[in-house]
Design a protein around this motif. Structure first.
Motif, PDB file in Angstrom:
ATOM      1  N   MET A   1     -43.436   2.117 -29.538  1.00 20.73           N
ATOM      2  CA  MET A   1     -42.659   2.551 -28.385  1.00 20.73           C
ATOM      3  C   MET A   1     -42.384   4.044 -28.492  1.00 20.73           C
ATOM      4  N   SER A   2     -42.631   4.759 -27.411  1.00 20.38           N
ATOM      5  CA  SER A   2     -42.409   6.199 -27.435  1.00 20.38           C
ATOM      6  C   SER A   2     -40.942   6.521 -27.157  1.00 20.38           C
ATOM      7  N   LEU A   3     -40.527   7.658 -27.641  1.00 18.00           N
ATOM      8  CA  LEU A   3     -39.165   8.138 -27.463  1.00 18.00           C
ATOM      9  C   LEU A   3     -38.948   8.509 -25.994  1.00 18.00           C
ATOM     10  N   LYS A   4     -37.918   7.952 -25.370  1.00 19.70           N
ATOM     11  CA  LYS A   4     -37.602   8.254 -23.972  1.00 19.70           C
ATOM     12  C   LYS A   4     -36.724   9.504 -23.921  1.00 19.70           C
ATOM     13  N   LYS A   5     -37.122  10.450 -23.079  1.00 20.28           N
ATOM     14  CA  LYS A   5     -36.405  11.719 -22.954  1.00 20.28           C
ATOM     15  C   LYS A   5     -35.519  11.678 -21.716  1.00 20.28           C
ATOM     16  N   LEU A   6     -34.220  11.931 -21.930  1.00 21.67           N
ATOM     17  CA  LEU A   6     -33.219  11.787 -20.876  1.00 21.67           C
ATOM     18  C   LEU A   6     -32.582  13.111 -20.475  1.00 21.67           C
ATOM     19  N   VAL A   7     -32.276  13.207 -19.193  1.00 21.24           N
ATOM     20  CA  VAL A   7     -31.409  14.242 -18.645  1.00 21.24           C
ATOM     21  C   VAL A   7     -30.143  13.518 -18.216  1.00 21.24           C
ATOM     22  N   VAL A   8     -28.985  14.016 -18.638  1.00 20.62           N
ATOM     23  CA  VAL A   8     -27.722  13.372 -18.287  1.00 20.62           C
ATOM     24  C   VAL A   8     -26.913  14.327 -17.412  1.00 20.62           C
ATOM     25  N   LEU A   9     -26.826  13.975 -16.129  1.00 21.85           N
ATOM     26  CA  LEU A   9     -26.042  14.744 -15.166  1.00 21.85           C
ATOM     27  C   LEU A   9     -24.674  14.086 -15.053  1.00 21.85           C
ATOM     28  N   GLY A  10     -23.644  14.829 -15.389  1.00 19.85           N
ATOM     29  CA  GLY A  10     -22.300  14.254 -15.440  1.00 19.85           C
ATOM     30  C   GLY A  10     -22.001  13.754 -16.839  1.00 19.85           C
ATOM     31  N   CYS A  11     -22.410  14.520 -17.838  1.00 27.25           N
ATOM     32  CA  CYS A  11     -22.335  14.084 -19.238  1.00 27.25           C
ATOM     33  C   CYS A  11     -20.924  13.971 -19.791  1.00 27.25           C
ATOM     34  N   THR A  12     -19.956  14.616 -19.169  1.00 30.50           N
ATOM     35  CA  THR A  12     -18.596  14.574 -19.706  1.00 30.50           C
ATOM     36  C   THR A  12     -17.729  13.502 -19.057  1.00 30.50           C
ATOM     37  N   GLY A  13     -18.246  12.835 -18.053  1.00 27.05           N
ATOM     38  CA  GLY A  13     -17.513  11.745 -17.411  1.00 27.05           C
ATOM     39  C   GLY A  13     -17.711  10.441 -18.159  1.00 27.05           C
ATOM     40  N   ASP A  96     -38.205  11.909 -18.930  1.00 26.25           N
ATOM     41  CA  ASP A  96     -38.689  10.620 -18.450  1.00 26.25           C
ATOM     42  C   ASP A  96     -37.681   9.969 -17.493  1.00 26.25           C
ATOM     43  N   TYR A  97     -36.396  10.088 -17.844  1.00 26.44           N
ATOM     44  CA  TYR A  97     -35.310   9.466 -17.087  1.00 26.44           C
ATOM     45  C   TYR A  97     -34.267  10.523 -16.741  1.00 26.44           C
ATOM     46  N   VAL A  98     -33.646  10.345 -15.575  1.00 25.09           N
ATOM     47  CA  VAL A  98     -32.512  11.169 -15.175  1.00 25.09           C
ATOM     48  C   VAL A  98     -31.358  10.229 -14.884  1.00 25.09           C
ATOM     49  N   LEU A 121     -34.869   7.184 -12.148  1.00 21.85           N
ATOM     50  CA  LEU A 121     -33.512   7.617 -11.828  1.00 21.85           C
ATOM     51  C   LEU A 121     -32.529   6.497 -12.132  1.00 21.85           C
ATOM     52  N   ALA A 122     -31.712   6.703 -13.144  1.00 16.24           N
ATOM     53  CA  ALA A 122     -30.609   5.785 -13.452  1.00 16.24           C
ATOM     54  C   ALA A 122     -29.426   6.301 -12.645  1.00 16.24           C
ATOM     55  N   LEU A 146     -32.823   2.795 -10.817  1.00 17.40           N
ATOM     56  CA  LEU A 146     -32.130   1.824 -11.657  1.00 17.40           C
ATOM     57  C   LEU A 146     -30.623   1.986 -11.497  1.00 17.40           C
ATOM     58  N   PRO A 147     -29.953   1.025 -10.899  1.00 17.59           N
ATOM     59  CA  PRO A 147     -28.501   1.139 -10.726  1.00 17.59           C
ATOM     60  C   PRO A 147     -27.777   0.944 -12.058  1.00 17.59           C
ATOM     61  N   VAL A 148     -26.848   1.829 -12.355  1.00 20.06           N
ATOM     62  CA  VAL A 148     -26.119   1.705 -13.619  1.00 20.06           C
ATOM     63  C   VAL A 148     -24.612   1.618 -13.447  1.00 20.06           C
TER      64      VAL A 148
END
Length: 169
Positions: A1-13, A96-98, A121-122, A146-148
């Motif tokens: 399995m490859s490492l999934k690279k994430l962008v986190v918008l709203g990281c402090t919430g 890969d994911y936002v 898009l999560a 993807l709804p989170v």
């Protein structure tokens, strides 16, 4: 399995912080490439250093010139400001994911940028769908949107395995 690279918008919430908890617990599965926050400089600097991110964006332009962010930039992390910079994170080629956990209608542009760039898009920013559902839904599939958050996550789960054509509301 490859490492999934994430962008986190709203990281402090709340949702952003919970996402970072998941990454902490699963470092063999995920890495964070970029973080965006509105104005919580202390926390975003701590997170950026912990996760060795490449990019940090502060949505609040008044954060520009802060010595803590200048030190972060001097360490090699690209630091930018404003909504356009936040939107740009959503289409980073290496991501890969936002996760979009921005507050309010500000999240729509980032959601659009992520989907048009072919990212998964999560989505925790329900305003994106309320304001721009007619724009976002045609760009997405059940694999790319993807709804989170609790409300739309529950609806998504209820519809799994159902014929969506039979849903009127």
């Amino acid at each position: 399995m490859s490492l999934k690279k994430l962008v986190v918008l709203g990281c402090t919430g709340s949702i952003g912080a919970q996402t970072l908890d998941v990454v902490r617990a699963n470092p063999e599965k995920f890495t964070i490439v970029a973080l965006a926050a509105n104005r919580n400089i202390d926390l975003v600097v701590q997170q950026a250093r912990e996760f060795s991110v490449e990019y940090v964006v502060m949505g609040d332009e008044s954060c520009r010139g802060d010595e803590r962010l200048n030190a972060l930039a001097a360490s090699g992390i690209e630091v930018a400001f404003g909504s356009v910079a936040t939107e740009a994170l959503a289409s980073l080629p290496e991501a890969d994911y936002v996760l979009n956990a921005l507050v309010g209608a500000a999240g729509l542009r980032a959601s659009y940028a992520a989907l048009t760039a072919g990212k998964r898009l999560a989505l925790a920013n329900k305003e994106s769908l309320v304001v721009g559902g007619d724009l976002l839904i045609p760009l997405s599939t059940h694999e790319t949107l993807l709804p989170v958050d609790s409300e739309h996550g529950a609806i998504y789960q209820c519809l799994l395995g159902e014929d969506v054509k039979e849903v009127s509301r």
